[in-house]
Design a protein around this motif. Structure first.
Motif, PDB file in Angstrom:
ATOM      1  N   LEU A 150       0.620  -1.522   0.147  1.00 47.13           N
ATOM      2  CA  LEU A 150       0.116  -0.406  -0.316  1.00 47.13           C
ATOM      3  C   LEU A 150       0.655   0.899  -0.371  1.00 47.13           C
ATOM      4  CD1 LEU A 150      -1.836  -1.445   2.937  1.00 47.13           C
ATOM      5  CD2 LEU A 150      -3.190  -0.910   0.668  1.00 47.13           C
ATOM      6  N   LEU A 151       0.703   2.682  -1.061  1.00 55.78           N
ATOM      7  CA  LEU A 151       1.404   3.133  -0.658  1.00 55.78           C
ATOM      8  C   LEU A 151       0.712   4.746  -0.469  1.00 55.78           C
ATOM      9  CD1 LEU A 151       3.309   2.445  -4.081  1.00 55.78           C
ATOM     10  CD2 LEU A 151       4.508   2.002  -1.818  1.00 55.78           C
ATOM     11  N   ASP A 152       0.794   5.597  -0.127  1.00 56.20           N
ATOM     12  CA  ASP A 152       0.149   6.446   0.213  1.00 56.20           C
ATOM     13  C   ASP A 152       0.799   7.603  -0.351  1.00 56.20           C
ATOM     14  OD1 ASP A 152      -1.653   8.485   1.491  1.00 56.20           O
ATOM     15  OD2 ASP A 152      -2.214   7.457   2.870  1.00 56.20           O
ATOM     16  N   GLU A 153       0.983   7.913  -1.343  1.00 53.93           N
ATOM     17  CA  GLU A 153       1.667   9.190  -2.172  1.00 53.93           C
ATOM     18  C   GLU A 153       3.298   9.318  -1.495  1.00 53.93           C
ATOM     19  OE1 GLU A 153      -0.515  12.596  -2.282  1.00 53.93           O
ATOM     20  OE2 GLU A 153      -2.416  12.191  -1.831  1.00 53.93           O
ATOM     21  N   PRO A 154       3.699   8.114  -1.650  1.00 50.64           N
ATOM     22  CA  PRO A 154       5.212   8.098  -1.262  1.00 50.64           C
ATOM     23  C   PRO A 154       5.636   8.257  -2.647  1.00 50.64           C
ATOM     24  CG  PRO A 154       4.345   6.590  -2.486  1.00 50.64           C
ATOM     25  CD  PRO A 154       3.451   6.996  -2.739  1.00 50.64           C
TER      26      PRO A 154
END
Ligand code: ADP
Ligand code: MG
Length: 332
Positions: free
Chosen positions: A164-168
């Motif tokens: 899961l990538l949150d605005e990385p």
């Protein structure tokens, strides 16, 4: 064998007290395995909330989430929040030990029971993220983009099924972003990893995602392949998120020769072009924004400004009179 959905949310809601429109509302969602799903939406639309719900960092007020048929439990029910088969990377790389070498930052997450396997896996992940040459470097001296690669390598070393990538990529220079995006796509292709990413950068989601989900005020308003959503958005909101398009009110559209009963007309920059050879040159070039291989032209008439894409840089100058040919528009 029954077809158990991979990751599925059923009628989930999560609202925060005190806010009018906040969180996620009655949302159904099925994530396809071994693909990149991107969630896009304006700031505050509930992207991070949705991601945290899927991971089990938040509990839904209503509804449920299942991963391969098994219920995802939130922090109230589970001692260590977050599903074991998932890993999440955000834009803060605080998890890194800046005093340790890149190698140790990554290898520390593997058990010591089999040193050979640990070394092999760490090397493999460093290679996948193209940071093997940084193995002996102290994390303190890394650039933002390199730190983000290490953070992703740390997430991947234990072979999660879902990343899961949150605005990385927010802290990563644009020039390095593309390489990192490509490397993630390659990992997905090579290993069958499932990626769910949150972003508000259209270029990023359009080039990376297999499936795009558009979130507005806590609800999914449309989803599909990025190409489909770009070319035929069902909502003005989606068009505005995905492109720097021209949005005209009906009376403004009339000045462009478009009669409509809809409230808005949308013209993408690439759907209109200046034609210098025409006799009726009633638009004026106001600005020429050089972008390298193309230019954005801002042209004006009767108080209306249009942004056009010009793929012949240098052809027009500020003050030039041009005719505009509109090849396509959408009505909302
Ligand atoms: P996004 O990631 O799309 O910017 P978020 O999921 O972070 O959106 O937030 C959605 C909405 O919920 C916003 O209005 C935000 O202010 C609110 N919100 C998020 N977290 C909390 C919280 N812990 N308490 C209260 N409101 C919150
Ligand atoms: Mg967010």
């Amino acid at each position: 064998m029954t077809d158990t959905p991979f990751l599925q949310a059923t009628a989930i809601s999560k609202t925060y007290p005190g806010e009018r429109v906040a969180g996620v509302k009655r949302t159904d969602l099925a994530i396809q395995p071994q693909k990149i799903t991107a969630i896009i939406g304006e700031s505050g639309s509930g992207k991070s909330t949705l991601l945290r719900l899927l991971y089990g960092l938040l509990s839904p007020d209503e509804g449920s989430i299942h991963f391969k048929g098994e219920r995802i439990w939130g922090p109230e029910e589970k001692l260590i929040p977050g599903h074991d088969a998932m890993k999440m990377v955000t834009q803060d790389t605080d998890g890194l030990n800046v005093y340790a070498k890149v190698w140790d930052n990554i290898a520390v997450l593997m058990p010591n029971t089999d040193v050979g396997a640990k070394e092999e896996r760490a090397t493999q992940v460093l290679k996948q993220l193209n940071i093997l040459h940084l193995a002996d470097k102290q994390a303190f001296f890394l650039s933002g983009g390199e730190k983000q690669r290490v953070a992703i390598a740390r997430a991947l070393i234990t072979r999660p099924e879902v990343l899961l990538l949150d605005e990385p990529f927010n802290q990563v220079d644009t020039s390095f972003r593309e390489g990192l995006q490509q490397d993630i796509r390659q990992v997905v292709h090579d290993t069958g990893l499932t990626v769910i990413m949150v972003s508000h950068d259209p270029a990023e989601v359009l080039s990376m995602a297999d499936e795009l989900i558009v979130l507005k005020e806590g609800q999914i308003i449309e989803m599909g392949h990025p190409k489909k959503l770009y070319q035929n958005p069902q909502n003005l909101y989606t068009a505005k998120l995905l492109t720097n398009c021209n949005v005209l009110a009906a009376d403004e559209a009339k000045h462009c020769g478009i009669n409509t009963r809809a409230a808005h007309v949308v013209i993408y920059p690439e759907w209109a072009a200046p034609t210098g050879s025409w006799t009726r040159k009633n638009w004026t070039v106001k600005q020429v924004l050089f972008k390298g291989s193309y230019e954005d032209l801002l042209v004006a008439k009767d108080g209306i400004t249009l942004r056009l894409l010009n793929d012949e840089p240098g052809k027009y100058n500020v003050g030039d009179k041009v005719h505009i040919k509109i090849n396509r528009f959408m009505e909302f």
